[in-house]
Write a protein that holds these residues in place. Structure first.
Motif, PDB file in Angstrom:
ATOM      1  N   ALA A  45      29.426 -64.762 103.600  1.00  0.00           N
ATOM      2  CA  ALA A  45      29.507 -64.348 102.204  1.00  0.00           C
ATOM      3  C   ALA A  45      28.780 -65.330 101.295  1.00  0.00           C
ATOM      4  CB  ALA A  45      30.970 -64.219 101.784  1.00  0.00           C
ATOM      5  N   ALA A  46      28.905 -66.624 101.591  1.00  0.00           N
ATOM      6  CA  ALA A  46      28.206 -67.630 100.788  1.00  0.00           C
ATOM      7  C   ALA A  46      26.700 -67.492 100.946  1.00  0.00           C
ATOM      8  CB  ALA A  46      28.665 -69.027 101.198  1.00  0.00           C
ATOM      9  N   GLY A  47      26.245 -67.204 102.160  1.00  0.00           N
ATOM     10  CA  GLY A  47      24.815 -67.023 102.393  1.00  0.00           C
ATOM     11  C   GLY A  47      24.278 -65.796 101.683  1.00  0.00           C
ATOM     12  N   ARG A  48      25.029 -64.711 101.725  1.00  0.00           N
ATOM     13  CA  ARG A  48      24.620 -63.507 100.992  1.00  0.00           C
ATOM     14  C   ARG A  48      24.474 -63.802  99.505  1.00  0.00           C
ATOM     15  NH1 ARG A  48      29.167 -59.744 103.905  1.00  0.00           N
ATOM     16  NH2 ARG A  48      27.953 -59.090 105.725  1.00  0.00           N
ATOM     17  N   GLN A  49      25.424 -64.581  98.990  1.00  0.00           N
ATOM     18  CA  GLN A  49      25.385 -64.930  97.575  1.00  0.00           C
ATOM     19  C   GLN A  49      24.117 -65.701  97.238  1.00  0.00           C
ATOM     20  OE1 GLN A  49      28.424 -67.725  96.482  1.00  0.00           O
ATOM     21  NE2 GLN A  49      28.249 -67.326  94.299  1.00  0.00           N
ATOM     22  N   ARG A  50      23.753 -66.670  98.072  1.00  0.00           N
ATOM     23  CA  ARG A  50      22.575 -67.479  97.806  1.00  0.00           C
ATOM     24  C   ARG A  50      21.299 -66.654  97.880  1.00  0.00           C
ATOM     25  NH1 ARG A  50      22.806 -72.229  95.468  1.00  0.00           N
ATOM     26  NH2 ARG A  50      21.326 -73.269  96.844  1.00  0.00           N
ATOM     27  N   ILE A  51      21.236 -65.781  98.893  1.00  0.00           N
ATOM     28  CA  ILE A  51      20.050 -64.942  99.041  1.00  0.00           C
ATOM     29  C   ILE A  51      19.893 -64.016  97.833  1.00  0.00           C
ATOM     30  CG2 ILE A  51      19.111 -62.992 100.350  1.00  0.00           C
ATOM     31  CD1 ILE A  51      18.549 -65.608 101.659  1.00  0.00           C
ATOM     32  N   ARG A  52      20.974 -63.431  97.398  1.00  0.00           N
ATOM     33  CA  ARG A  52      20.902 -62.523  96.254  1.00  0.00           C
ATOM     34  C   ARG A  52      20.521 -63.249  94.972  1.00  0.00           C
ATOM     35  NH1 ARG A  52      26.326 -59.562  98.342  1.00  0.00           N
ATOM     36  NH2 ARG A  52      25.348 -57.862  99.488  1.00  0.00           N
ATOM     37  N   GLU A  53      20.951 -64.518  94.874  1.00  0.00           N
ATOM     38  CA  GLU A  53      20.611 -65.306  93.694  1.00  0.00           C
ATOM     39  C   GLU A  53      19.134 -65.664  93.656  1.00  0.00           C
ATOM     40  OE1 GLU A  53      24.871 -67.688  93.144  1.00  0.00           O
ATOM     41  OE2 GLU A  53      23.121 -68.665  94.045  1.00  0.00           O
ATOM     42  N   ARG A  54      18.539 -65.901  94.826  1.00  0.00           N
ATOM     43  CA  ARG A  54      17.194 -66.461  94.866  1.00  0.00           C
ATOM     44  C   ARG A  54      16.108 -65.455  95.255  1.00  0.00           C
ATOM     45  NH1 ARG A  54      17.638 -72.100  94.822  1.00  0.00           N
ATOM     46  NH2 ARG A  54      19.633 -72.542  93.811  1.00  0.00           N
ATOM     47  N   THR A  55      16.496 -64.263  95.693  1.00  0.00           N
ATOM     48  CA  THR A  55      15.498 -63.284  96.111  1.00  0.00           C
ATOM     49  C   THR A  55      15.788 -61.933  95.483  1.00  0.00           C
ATOM     50  OG1 THR A  55      16.638 -62.386  98.045  1.00  0.00           O
ATOM     51  CG2 THR A  55      15.456 -64.450  98.352  1.00  0.00           C
ATOM     52  N   ALA A  56      14.956 -60.980  95.826  1.00  0.00           N
ATOM     53  CA  ALA A  56      15.122 -59.629  95.297  1.00  0.00           C
ATOM     54  C   ALA A  56      16.023 -58.766  96.180  1.00  0.00           C
ATOM     55  CB  ALA A  56      13.752 -58.952  95.152  1.00  0.00           C
ATOM     56  N   ARG A  57      16.634 -59.371  97.207  1.00  0.00           N
ATOM     57  CA  ARG A  57      17.480 -58.598  98.125  1.00  0.00           C
ATOM     58  C   ARG A  57      18.850 -58.362  97.484  1.00  0.00           C
ATOM     59  NH1 ARG A  57      15.795 -58.141 103.378  1.00  0.00           N
ATOM     60  NH2 ARG A  57      13.930 -59.312 103.936  1.00  0.00           N
ATOM     61  N   LYS A  58      18.974 -57.293  96.765  1.00  0.00           N
ATOM     62  CA  LYS A  58      20.221 -56.982  96.077  1.00  0.00           C
ATOM     63  C   LYS A  58      21.086 -56.000  96.852  1.00  0.00           C
ATOM     64  CE  LYS A  58      18.829 -59.386  92.514  1.00  0.00           C
ATOM     65  NZ  LYS A  58      19.466 -60.676  92.185  1.00  0.00           N
TER      66      LYS A  58
END
Length: 387
Positions: free
Chosen positions: A64-77
């Motif tokens: 869940a923490a990794g998903r949060q970081r990816i969504r914050e820094r990329t366009a993968r919503k």
């Protein structure tokens, strides 16, 4: 199943070593890690440490923490991009650092040091590695460090090897010789039916004999964030009970109080241990690997195993299922297909297929010189295994 009053305070008075498991449903929100929940957990565990208890924390939340970081820094919503195993493992690789950073800061505020311990089942099923992991954990606890355990998702080759952190938490009980398992969940303990779909579900303050429960019938749903649900929590509690360890399944949301749990307050559900605990070795051999096949035995052999504590001899074997080598973990089943237990086989599936039904004095003539007469020795067997 019973609601008989139990003196929790007396039962837990001698607890000195605790495994605490916290799930994603407690630690995360839809946006990622819940900082408030994480900091409260650190404060609670630090308080237990100040009381002289050794605590090992098994924590979810990395994916869940990794998903949060990816969504914050990329366009993968789109959350669906994380549904496949490689994406979940990649998210875990990103999230582990974030999760440990937050834990380090939260525990440091209370003067505590943390250590990250990543485990895989393939690592623990090797006895030498298992004992080495035990020695490392012992040294960390000796130093007053709080080990924070998670599955090494990034290198696990199955989805995922332990399957859920409830299972991993139960494995840690044997690893460190714990005498209490606290499972923090999103629910207020265990109910006799799924409360999400049954408004008449009743809470169960105490489960005296968990082996008597039909947990599959009781648990028909999973939380949306985690992977275990109540089914895996009860299965883990049953394994803990076999090891002679009580389990408390209690809410980890809001103003939860671990000290109150240890002081005997009736919170959540207490699962009592079995009267006769299995050895740590039998616990390890039964639960650190997946069975590779099955040995089907006749009624006489089934009765000898269940009531007389005998080893399984080839003469009692009726059939063999699967393909496995010597030393593999296998199910032992009766003719009706009921699983009696699991054990380590002294013969391969091919050898067993040739010697099934034979007396011990006929084995050498059939497959050549043998070291063992038993197909599965009683010392390498666990009946009523919670698999």
């Amino acid at each position: 199943m019973t609601q008989t009053p139990v003196d929790r305070k007396a039962l837990l008075a001698h607890v000195r070593r605790v495994v605490i498991k916290v799930g994603s449903a407690v630690l995360t929100t839809g946006d990622g890690l819940n900082a408030t929940a994480l900091h409260r957990l650190a404060a609670q565990i630090s308080g237990l440490g100040n009381r002289g208890l050794d605590v090992v924390l098994v924590s979810s939340g990395a994916v869940a923490a990794g998903r949060q970081r990816i969504r914050e820094r990329t366009a993968r919503k789109n959350g669906k991009t994380f549904a496949d195993l490689p994406s979940r493992q990649a998210a875990s690789a990103i999230g582990q650092g974030r999760l440990m950073h937050d834990y380090d800061e939260a525990f440091a505020a209370h003067g505590k040091i943390t250590a990250q311990v990543l485990l895989t089942r393939s690592g623990l099923k090797n006895r030498e590695r298992f004992l080495n992991a035990r020695n490392t954990m012992e040294r960390l606890l000796e130093w007053g460090v709080v080990p924070i355990v998670n599955e090494n998702d990034t290198v696990s080759v199955k989805e995922l090897e332990f399957g859920d952190n409830d299972t991993l938490g139960a494995m840690c009980l044997g690893l460190i010789g714990a005498d209490l398992f606290i499972n923090l969940t999103s629910a207020d303990g265990v109910f006799d039916k799924n409360p999400e779909t049954n408004p008449d579900a009743r809470p169960m303050p105490c489960i005296e004999t968990i082996a008597a429960l039909d947990i599959e019938a009781m648990c028909d749903g999973k939380t949306s964030v985690g992977t275990g649900g109540m089914y895996s929590k009860l299965r883990a509690a049953r394994r803990a009970a076999q090891l002679g360890v009580p389990t408390v399944i209690v809410s980890g949301r809001g103003e939860f109080d671990l000290a109150a749990v240890l002081d005997g307050e009736e919170r959540g559900t207490l699962v009592l241990p079995e009267d006769r605990a299995v050895s740590s070795k039998k616990f390890w051999l039964a639960y650190h690997d997946d069975p590779s096949g099955a040995i089907v035995v006749d009624k006489g052999a089934a009765n000898a195993l269940a009531t007389k504590g005998k080893s399984l001899l080839p003469i009692g074997i009726r059939s063999v299922q699967g393909c496995f080598e010597r030393g593999a973990l296998v199910f032992i089943e009766n003719l009706d297909g009921d699983r009696l237990g699991v054990g380590l086989t002294n013969f391969s599936s091919t050898e067993l297929d040739r010697i099934k039904g034979l007396r011990t004095d006929q084995l050498a003539k059939t497959i050549g010189p043998v070291t063992f007469d038993e197909a599965v020795h009683r010392d390498n067997m666990l009946l009523d295994a919670a698999i």
